[in-house]
Design a protein around this motif. Sequence first.
Motif, short mmCIF file in Angstrom:
data_model
loop_
_atom_site.label_atom_id
_atom_site.label_comp_id
_atom_site.label_asym_id
_atom_site.label_seq_id
_atom_site.Cartn_x
_atom_site.Cartn_y
_atom_site.Cartn_z
N PHE A 86 0.94 -1.10 -0.40
CA PHE A 86 -0.66 0.29 0.28
C PHE A 86 0.90 1.03 -0.36
O PHE A 86 0.98 2.67 -0.81
CB PHE A 86 -0.83 -0.04 1.22
CG PHE A 86 -1.94 -0.81 0.61
CD1 PHE A 86 -2.66 -0.62 0.17
CD2 PHE A 86 -2.76 -2.14 2.03
CE1 PHE A 86 -4.40 -0.98 -0.25
CE2 PHE A 86 -3.64 -2.40 1.43
CZ PHE A 86 -4.61 -2.44 0.72
N ASP A 87 2.12 1.12 1.14
CA ASP A 87 2.77 2.17 1.09
C ASP A 87 3.39 2.31 -0.62
O ASP A 87 3.43 4.15 -0.90
CB ASP A 87 3.66 2.14 2.44
CG ASP A 87 4.55 3.62 2.03
OD1 ASP A 87 4.35 4.51 2.34
OD2 ASP A 87 5.80 3.07 1.95
N GLN A 88 3.56 1.50 -1.53
CA GLN A 88 4.77 1.78 -2.44
C GLN A 88 2.92 2.74 -3.31
O GLN A 88 3.79 3.29 -4.56
CB GLN A 88 5.13 0.53 -3.55
CG GLN A 88 6.35 -0.10 -2.18
CD GLN A 88 6.87 -1.41 -2.71
OE1 GLN A 88 5.92 -2.27 -3.01
NE2 GLN A 88 7.74 -1.88 -1.98
N ARG A 89 2.31 2.02 -3.68
CA ARG A 89 0.91 1.97 -4.16
C ARG A 89 0.90 3.39 -3.84
O ARG A 89 0.83 4.22 -4.96
CB ARG A 89 -0.17 1.31 -4.43
CG ARG A 89 0.20 0.04 -4.59
CD ARG A 89 0.69 -0.54 -6.69
NE ARG A 89 1.83 -0.06 -6.77
CZ ARG A 89 2.39 -0.86 -5.84
NH1 ARG A 89 2.31 -2.08 -5.49
NH2 ARG A 89 3.82 -0.53 -7.07
N LEU A 115 3.58 10.13 -9.20
CA LEU A 115 2.67 9.99 -10.67
C LEU A 115 1.99 11.33 -10.57
O LEU A 115 2.50 12.14 -11.93
CB LEU A 115 1.38 9.14 -11.08
CG LEU A 115 1.17 8.83 -12.58
CD1 LEU A 115 2.63 9.17 -13.70
CD2 LEU A 115 0.49 8.16 -12.36
N GLY A 116 1.70 11.64 -9.91
CA GLY A 116 0.44 13.10 -10.00
C GLY A 116 1.50 14.48 -9.74
O GLY A 116 1.55 15.44 -10.38
N PHE A 117 2.54 13.82 -9.22
CA PHE A 117 3.20 15.27 -9.19
C PHE A 117 4.49 15.43 -10.65
O PHE A 117 4.89 16.74 -10.85
CB PHE A 117 3.74 15.58 -7.57
CG PHE A 117 3.87 15.23 -6.40
CD1 PHE A 117 2.82 16.41 -5.71
CD2 PHE A 117 3.98 14.56 -5.57
CE1 PHE A 117 2.07 16.78 -5.11
CE2 PHE A 117 3.54 14.76 -3.96
CZ PHE A 117 2.37 16.16 -4.26
N GLU A 118 4.58 14.65 -11.31
CA GLU A 118 5.45 14.47 -12.63
C GLU A 118 5.12 14.98 -13.67
O GLU A 118 4.71 15.69 -14.37
CB GLU A 118 5.84 13.01 -12.49
CG GLU A 118 7.01 12.24 -11.09
CD GLU A 118 7.68 10.96 -12.00
OE1 GLU A 118 7.06 10.85 -12.67
OE2 GLU A 118 8.54 10.77 -11.14
N PHE A 134 3.21 19.58 -16.84
CA PHE A 134 2.68 20.46 -17.67
C PHE A 134 2.65 21.90 -17.26
O PHE A 134 2.72 22.40 -18.76
CB PHE A 134 0.79 20.35 -16.73
CG PHE A 134 0.17 21.22 -16.90
CD1 PHE A 134 -1.06 21.24 -17.79
CD2 PHE A 134 -0.28 22.72 -16.05
CE1 PHE A 134 -2.08 22.64 -18.33
CE2 PHE A 134 -0.89 23.35 -16.11
CZ PHE A 134 -1.66 23.08 -17.43
N PHE A 135 3.52 22.27 -16.31
CA PHE A 135 3.89 23.27 -16.34
C PHE A 135 5.50 23.08 -17.47
O PHE A 135 5.26 24.23 -18.33
CB PHE A 135 4.70 23.87 -15.09
CG PHE A 135 3.25 23.62 -14.27
CD1 PHE A 135 2.23 25.10 -14.27
CD2 PHE A 135 2.82 23.63 -13.39
CE1 PHE A 135 1.83 25.03 -13.37
CE2 PHE A 135 1.84 23.87 -12.37
CZ PHE A 135 1.05 25.08 -12.05
#
Length: 95
Positions: free
Chosen positions: A51-54, A61-64, A69-70
Amino acid sequence: MSSLERRYGATERVLGGSPMGVLIRLVVMSFVVGLILTMLDINPNDIINWFDQRFRALTNLGFESIAQFFNVMVVGAVIVVPIWLFARVIKILSK
């Protein structure tokens, strides 16, 4: 209805049955699931680590994605903003 009946009725509604019945079902289900996980050689740390890895993968993934995007926006702005500025200046001068 007495206060004991009301309190016990509320407890049964919250737990989904009588407290002793719920406790027995939880103990039996925990034993069966624990037996299956032991046979599969899975321990609680493996599950927590998974769960920690996911979670970390999703946040990375979200921050990348936000950073990407920027970056794409800046690359586009290098072309779009000067053209827009040039068009505005031409429009102002042509009046």
